[in-house]
Motif scaffolding. Structure first.
Motif, short mmCIF file in Angstrom:
data_model
loop_
_atom_site.label_atom_id
_atom_site.label_comp_id
_atom_site.label_asym_id
_atom_site.label_seq_id
_atom_site.Cartn_x
_atom_site.Cartn_y
_atom_site.Cartn_z
N SER A 1 -0.76 7.88 -1.85
CA SER A 1 -1.55 7.90 -3.09
C SER A 1 -2.82 8.72 -2.87
N ASP A 2 -3.43 9.14 -3.98
CA ASP A 2 -4.65 9.95 -3.87
C ASP A 2 -5.90 9.10 -4.05
N ARG A 3 -5.73 7.77 -4.08
CA ARG A 3 -6.89 6.90 -4.20
C ARG A 3 -7.56 6.72 -2.84
N TYR B 1 -9.16 1.40 -5.33
CA TYR B 1 -8.85 1.82 -3.97
C TYR B 1 -7.37 1.57 -3.65
N GLU B 2 -6.85 2.35 -2.70
CA GLU B 2 -5.52 2.08 -2.15
C GLU B 2 -5.72 1.09 -1.00
N ARG C 1 -3.82 7.84 7.30
CA ARG C 1 -4.36 7.43 6.00
C ARG C 1 -5.30 6.23 6.09
N PRO D 1 -8.77 5.12 0.52
CA PRO D 1 -8.17 4.00 1.26
C PRO D 1 -9.18 2.89 1.54
N ARG E 1 -9.15 -3.40 -4.72
CA ARG E 1 -7.95 -2.97 -5.45
C ARG E 1 -8.30 -2.79 -6.93
N THR F 1 -8.89 -0.48 4.14
CA THR F 1 -7.98 -1.12 5.08
C THR F 1 -8.64 -2.29 5.79
N ASP G 1 0.17 -7.03 2.64
CA ASP G 1 1.32 -6.15 2.51
C ASP G 1 2.41 -6.64 3.45
N ALA H 1 0.84 -1.20 0.00
CA ALA H 1 0.00 0.00 0.00
C ALA H 1 0.87 1.26 0.00
N ASP H 2 0.40 2.28 -0.68
CA ASP H 2 1.08 3.58 -0.75
C ASP H 2 0.28 4.59 0.05
#
Length: 877
Positions: free
Chosen positions: A42-44, A83-84, A477, A46, A79, A48, A148, A38-39
């Protein structure tokens, strides 16, 4: 598929799907390419999920496999939706379980932890963890978990240990952690307090002894399954409204064998209907008695030590509790105090889940969390919708617990775990030390020897794993997490604790938006799996034999919110067959030119079959989307299964063969439709069966990976009702003709001449060629005469099918076969009617058994009628 039409063949796929040769390398490729990392920048949006941390001692069992499959389905789909995604893995240190494992290893060397001492023993546990712990992490890779790995955590790593110490200090300073003497579950073998989830209850054979306390009309009889605990009695209790004992309330009675006098008290907790209506009160060795003792200010006498050995002065001192029990009964019998004895007496007994020792309720000085305000906040978070529980009916169980939650015992008398950060001074000082503070020095200062309950640290999991107490980028995030997936059996023990701590530590922000609770996995008969019953199914065995995709599809297809799952091996075999069917269908499509290189032509250039299957794809996308959003994994998988097998494979591919065989523009359009369908279908299936779909999709599209491909969307075209009606007509025609052919004794591949009438009236004239191809019917020659016929009613009219069976079947052989079948059906009918005519059967057998026999009778009658009709239709009959 049984036949391949001539076209440019592609050798990209081997003839068979062999998961063992593909899965391992494919998974490592996904990890190496960073698809699951996961980043935080990122602007995507989230998404989780934190993994329910498996014990460091654990191996993959079916419960884990179910959890992980469902989470992977959710995260892979999100994904693909852009989504991030962070699926965070890790393990729990599992205090008592891990300590027991290492102690057993020491015992093989003839040593105990006390021989090593605390520091050396803890070091030994760390060594064990490094060498043997975390087997399950490797097994997660086999299952295909898209976690991850760069963010893997352990409940006793440095960061999480700091979080544990921080929240303990905060709770202590806020007056929400205190030390007190209360009744707890105690294991005399492990010599520690146990949480309720660490106690397994079973119905054991014991004894119920009724004992008379006192003399004459001032005496009272009590019953107990633990006679030895009478040595610690400090009262007898009766219900305040029980007329039998009104004259005794407030008086005293002599406790046999001890010479002590104890009061008779009135307490509403006593059930006057149970036993004699009088109960002995042992406040130090029974939780209910402790409560009675608190209400009546009774002394609590501890009569056994931490090993379960009697410490009360007298002839029983030094005896183990199970040695003391018959000794006490014998002494009471000698004094004439035994009124009644019942053996065996089956009753619920708690056992330590780690060593199976009978648990002893015991008064003990322990650390506690004051939960009233924390539980109130946890209740409000669900009631006001910040957290939603799925299925909604389980929210009531959640409220039952949080609305009536008792203070939580968090201390354990172990050496492996987070040690309680409290120091005691030589003059009675008590100091709680935070993570950035130095413990007090000087002579006489000692740290509390206990460690924290494992659930204490795992209760911090949704935020401690993201860097709390620091305000990390990950925490900002990815908290709150999106959904928690876990079994309903730990709703109280883990889910509630995460709610308590998450809301408290994160300023009222809930740890997850959704909680999805699945059921437990049981054997094929619906019974709980246990090693003693020999009905445990090892997921690793199924992984070896059927592959990860088959195991995952089996579990996901059986997962209904809050409901237990009965699991049978034929399910796994069926899921493997599904993967094989998908492989063969895709291979056929690829070998016949299925392509994504060309766009699907305009709908007016497509056939009825093309338009119908594209509409069904759109409907399936919408249906599956809605079901996954509602955590209806089982229904979503069923929809995917039936669309793939029943509609795409069994019907459209068969119709596509005919269209491709015709060549020209129609064949090219069919190849484009096939490619589009396969592309979308593999995307839809990927979250559940990631390995086989990855191989097929990358072959079809030459794309990088399905893991990062887009989730399919509806094409948005208006549904073509006419195409759907015509294809439904074709399906009914083909099905009925195939059934009729079978009844006539024709082999599946045998071609016969036939005349079809009425296709125009049924609006199916354009589909005659397809129907004839699918049911092996040749066009009639001049002078055709049918020897058998059937009529098939359709919404637009009736289609008549006349077949020429002359020379097509061996009449004598067919008559012999049908005669044999008729005899078997008549024998079945006679047996059923004999049973149903017997009142002893119909009156005494279970209703479902009787109904089953009636059903068999009706089936036999139908079979007899069908076979007689077939015999009558044979030539020469």
């Amino acid at each position: 598929m049984t036949e391949t039409l001539p076209h440019q063949a592609r050798a990209d796929l081997p003839p068979q799907w062999t998961p063992a040769e593909v899965e391992g390398d494919l998974y490592e490729r996904w990890v190496e390419r960073g698809y699951f990392t996961a980043d935080a920048d990122s602007d995507r949006p989230p998404y989780t999920i934190v993994i329910p941390p498996p014990n460091v001692t654990g191996t993959l069992h079916m419960g884990h496999a179910l959890d992980h499959t469902l989470i992977d389905v959710l995260t892979r789909r999100r994904r693909m939706q852009g989504y991030e995604v962070l699926w965070l893995p890790g393990m729990d240190h599992a205090g008592i379980a891990t300590q027991n494992v290492v102690e057993r290893e020491l015992a093989k060397e003839g040593k105990s932890r006390h021989d090593l001492g605390r520091e050396a023993f803890v070091e030994r546990v760390w060594q064990w963890k490094a060498e043997y712990g975390g087997k399950i992490l490797g097994q997660m890779r086999r299952l295909g978990d898209g976690v991850d790995w760069s963010r893997e955590r352990f409940t006793m790593d440095e960061g999480l240990s700091r979080a544990v110490q921080t929240i303990f200090k905060k709770l202590f300073d806020d007056g929400l952690i205190y030390r007190a003497e209360r009744i707890i579950n105690w294991c005399p073998r492990c010599r520690t307090a146990l949480s309720d989830i660490e106690v397994d209850h079973s119905d054991d054979d014991g004894e119920l002894i009724s004992i008379r306390y006192g003399e004459g009309d001032r005496s009272i009889v009590v019953a107990t399954t633990r006679a030895e605990t009478m040595l610690g009695d400090t009262a007898v209790a009766v219900h305040p409204d029980d007329e039998r004992y009104q004259h005794l309330i407030g008086t005293e009675v002599e406790l046999p064998l001890t010479g002590r006098h104890i009061p008779i008290v009135a307490d509403p907790h006593v059930d006057p209907e149970f036993g004699t209506g009088a109960v002995k009160v042992t406040p130090a060795h029974d939780p209910n008695d402790f409560e009675i003792g608190q209400r009546h200010d009774l002394p609590a006498l501890t009569i056994m030590d931490e090993r379960g050995v009697i410490t009360a002065h007298g002839p029983f001192e030094g005896l183990d509790r199970f040695e003391a029990r018959p000794a006490v009964v014998a002494a009471l019998r000698q004094q004439g105090r035994i009124v009644a004895e019942k053996r065996p007496y089956t009753h619920a007994v708690g056992h330590c889940s780690r060593c199976d020792t009978v648990v002893e309720p015991r008064l003990s000085m322990q650390w506690w969390v004051k939960v009233e305000s924390l539980a109130r906040a946890a209740s409000e978070a669900v009631r006001d919708g910040r957290t939603s529980i799925h299925p909604p009916e389980l929210a009531r169980r959640y409220f039952d617990w949080v609305d009536d939650m008792h203070d939580w015992c968090i201390s354990r008398q172990l050496w492996w775990g987070h040690r309680i950060p409290v120091w005691y001074g030589p003059n009675g000082e008590v100091v709680c030390v935070g993570p950035d503070e130095e413990p007090p020095g000087g002579e006489g200062w000692q740290q509390d020897p206990d460690v924290l309950d494992t659930w204490f640290s795992s209760g911090l999991w949704p935020f401690s794993t993201l860097g709390w107490p620091d305000r990390t980028r990950d925490l900002e995030r990815f908290y709150p997490t999106s959904v928690l997936v876990t079994g309903y059996d730990i709703l109280f023990f883990w889910v509630v604790r995460m709610m308590l701590f998450g809301l408290y530590a994160m300023d009222g922000e809930q740890p997850f938006h959704d909680v999805f609770l699945h059921g437990l996995i049981r054997d094929a008969a619906g019974k709980k799996m246990s090693k003693s019953k020999g009905n445990v199914i090892d997921p690793l065995d199924w992984l070896d034999r059927y592959g990860a995709d088959a195991l995952r599809f089996t579990l996901a297809r059986g997962a209904n919110p809050g409901a237990d799952m009965a699991l049978a091996e034929e399910w796994a075999a069926g899921s493997r067959n599904f993967c094989t069917k998908l492989w063969n269908a895709s291979r056929f499509a690829l070998m016949n030119g299925a392509t994504v290189a060309r766009p699907v032509p305009a709908r007016d250039r497509l056939t009825d079959a093309d338009r119908w299957i594209l509409d069904r794809l759109d409907e399936t996308v919408s249906e599956v989307d809605g079901l996954f959003e509602a955590y209806q994994f089982g229904r979503a998988c069923d929809a995917l299964y039936h669309f793939t097998w029943d509609e795409f494979c069994d019907w459209y591919l068969e119709l596509a063969k005919v269209q491709i065989a015709g060549g020209g523009e129609r064949a090219e359009a069919t190849r484009a439709v096939l490619g589009h369908l396969l592309d979308a279908l593999l995307r839809l299936l990927h979250p559940v069966v990631p390995f086989v779909t990855e191989v097929l999709w990358t072959t079809l599209t030459s794309g990088e990976s399905l893991v990062i491909a887009e989730w399919p969307a509806r094409r948005g075209a208006e549904r073509d009702g006419t195409a759907a009606r015509r294809i439904a007509g074709v399906q009914k025609l083909v099905t009925e003709i195939r059934r009729f052919r079978s009844d006539q004794g024709l082999k599946p591949g045998q071609r016969v001449a036939a005349r079809l009438s009425g296709l125009g009236e049924a609006d199916l004239a354009g589909h005659e060629g397809a129907v004839r191809t699918l049911v092996r019917l040749d066009a009639p020659a001049d002078g055709f005469t049918g020897s058998a016929s059937l009529e098939i009613g359709l919404p637009g009219g009736t289609v008549t099918v006349e077949l020429d069976l002359s020379g097509a079947i061996d009449v004598a052989a067919e008559r012999r076969r049908l005669t044999k079948d008729l005899a078997a059906a008549e024998k079945e009918l006679a047996g059923c009617e004999a049973k149903l005519a017997n009142p002893r059967f119909t009156d005494k057998a279970p209703a479902d058994v009787v109904a089953k026999i009636r059903g068999r009778r009706e089936t036999a009658l139908a079979d007899i009628e069908r076979i007689k009709a077939r015999l009558a239709a044979l030539p020469g009959a």
